[in-house]
Design an enzyme around this catalytic site. Structure first.
Site, PDB file in Angstrom:
ATOM      1  CG  HIS A 106      -1.851   1.020   1.286  1.00  0.00           C
ATOM      2  ND1 HIS A 106      -2.462   1.870  -0.023  1.00  0.00           N
ATOM      3  CD2 HIS A 106      -1.951   2.071   2.244  1.00  0.00           C
ATOM      4  CE1 HIS A 106      -3.035   2.830   0.436  1.00  0.00           C
ATOM      5  NE2 HIS A 106      -2.843   3.011   1.781  1.00  0.00           N
TER       6      HIS A 106
ATOM      7  CG  ASP B  14      -1.153   6.380  -0.559  1.00  0.00           C
ATOM      8  OD1 ASP B  14      -2.060   5.835  -1.471  1.00  0.00           O
ATOM      9  OD2 ASP B  14      -1.542   6.864   0.767  1.00  0.00           O
TER      10      ASP B  14
ATOM     11  CG  ASP C   3      -5.836   4.249   2.423  1.00  0.00           C
ATOM     12  OD1 ASP C   3      -6.799   4.213   3.395  1.00  0.00           O
ATOM     13  OD2 ASP C   3      -5.348   5.163   2.146  1.00  0.00           O
TER      14      ASP C   3
END
Length: 351
Positions: free
Chosen positions: A179, A181, A293
């Site tokens: 995960h 970003d 997310d």
């Protein structure tokens, strides 16, 4: 097409005005120099400068003529395109003629498009199938309050007896996943330098140490940058992990996109970018979506993933009230169908 024709005319006029104005300034400058020349030496210098200027003017005239010819050809091509579309012959007729046929030829579509797919916005909501749940109805049932659920915050109040633990073994599933970003508190490059490259390097080492270990990765923007910075030996190691199923690429988009406020053009564009990179470099096609997310989930994205060939997806950031409701109804696994149309695209979801 009319707008393009006007733009071409305006562009050509602007070029002509700039050239004329430049010539005016040059002539004015030479005339001023001539008034300051006290002798015949100044006259000879003026004549030499005028000869150079005359050569430049001749060259500019040739360039203007060539430019005019190009603009005329573009204008004629636009007119031919307009007439062919009016006659119902897109891609045919005179469109292939002219100096720039490659600009007018329609590229072949990669996938066939069902004309009905573009009409969903005008359709009424369809009723859920037998046993199905309309989420809009679920919203009316929930209070969306903020209770303290004890050990599971905002969840169920969990209690147990100590002697129950020996009756049945507890199965725990640990899923190492990415995960990352590309943009949040740091820049893309800062995240890559400080964290992401180390995660991927350790992934290769640890998965090769134990064949039972597995890892899933989603964000191709980071993966591609790392791929460009590793040697051939490590690339071969990654390919072997993919072939053995230890490393799985999920979703395979350039990023893990937000869905609530994103235009579907952007969702498609980033998905194509990632899938094309995977096809070129690893020869794999993702089968599972992984969205843990995004700030809200869109049924349109589920539809797009289905059209891209994905069979199932996992979503995470669902409101706890909805999760509790689905858990109580034992519907945490479901087929997510869109509201439009009778024949619907559906993706198996696991929130």
């Amino acid at each position: 097409m009319i707008r393009l024709n006007r733009q071409v005319t305006v562009f050509g006029s602007a070029i002509f005005c700039v050239v004329v104005f430049s010539l005016y300034l040059m002539l004015d400058h030479l005339q001023l120099d001539n008034t300051k020349s006290p002798n015949n030496g100044g006259d000879r210098l003026q004549n030499g400068q005028l000869s150079i200027l005359q050569g430049k003017i001749d060259r500019l005239e040739r360039l203007l003529a060539e430019n005019n010819e190009i603009i005329t050809n573009i204008r004629d091509s636009v007119i031919n395109l307009k007439e062919s579309v009016k006659d119902g012959v897109p891609g045919g007729g005179n469109m292939s003629q002219g100096p720039y046929p490659e600009l007018l030829a329609s590229p072949p579509l990669v996938l066939p498009i069902d004309s009905q797919d573009c009409q969903f916005a005008a359709r009424e909501f369809s009723e859920p199938a037998d046993g199905g749940v309309q989420l809009l109805d679920v919203y009316d049932l929930l209070t969306f309050d903020n209770p303290d659920g004890g050990v599971w915050k905002q969840g169920f109040d969990i209690t147990y007896r100590e002697n129950e633990w020996d009756s049945e073994p507890l199965q725990v599933f640990v899923v190492p996943h990415s995960h990352n970003d590309p943009g949040w508190l740091k820049t893309f490059d800062d995240y890559y330098r400080d964290q992401t490259q180390h995660i991927l390097n350790n992934m290769v080492v640890k998965l090769h140490e134990d064949s039972r270990r597995k890892m899933i990765w989603s964000e191709i923007s980071y993966f591609s940058k790392w791929w460009d910075n590793i040697d051939g030996q490590k690339r071969d190691a990654v390919k072997s992990l993919v072939e053995r199923g230890q490393l799985e690429i999920t979703t395979g988009g350039w990023v893990m996109p937000d869905e609530a406020n994103s235009h579907y053009f952007a969702l498609i564009d980033q998905l194509l970018e990632g899938h094309q990179w995977l096809e070129r470099n690893l020869g794999v096609k993702p089968e599972t979506g992984w969205a843990v997310d995004p700030f809200g989930y869109s049924p349109t994205n589920a539809y797009l993933l289905k059209q891209a060939g994905l069979a199932n997806m996992l979503i995470q950031r669902v409101h706890y009230s909805i999760k509790k409701h689905f858990a109580s109804q034992k519907t945490l696994e479901f087929f997510w169908r869109q509201n439009w149309g009778k024949v619907l695209s559906q993706s198996q979801c696991f929130p």
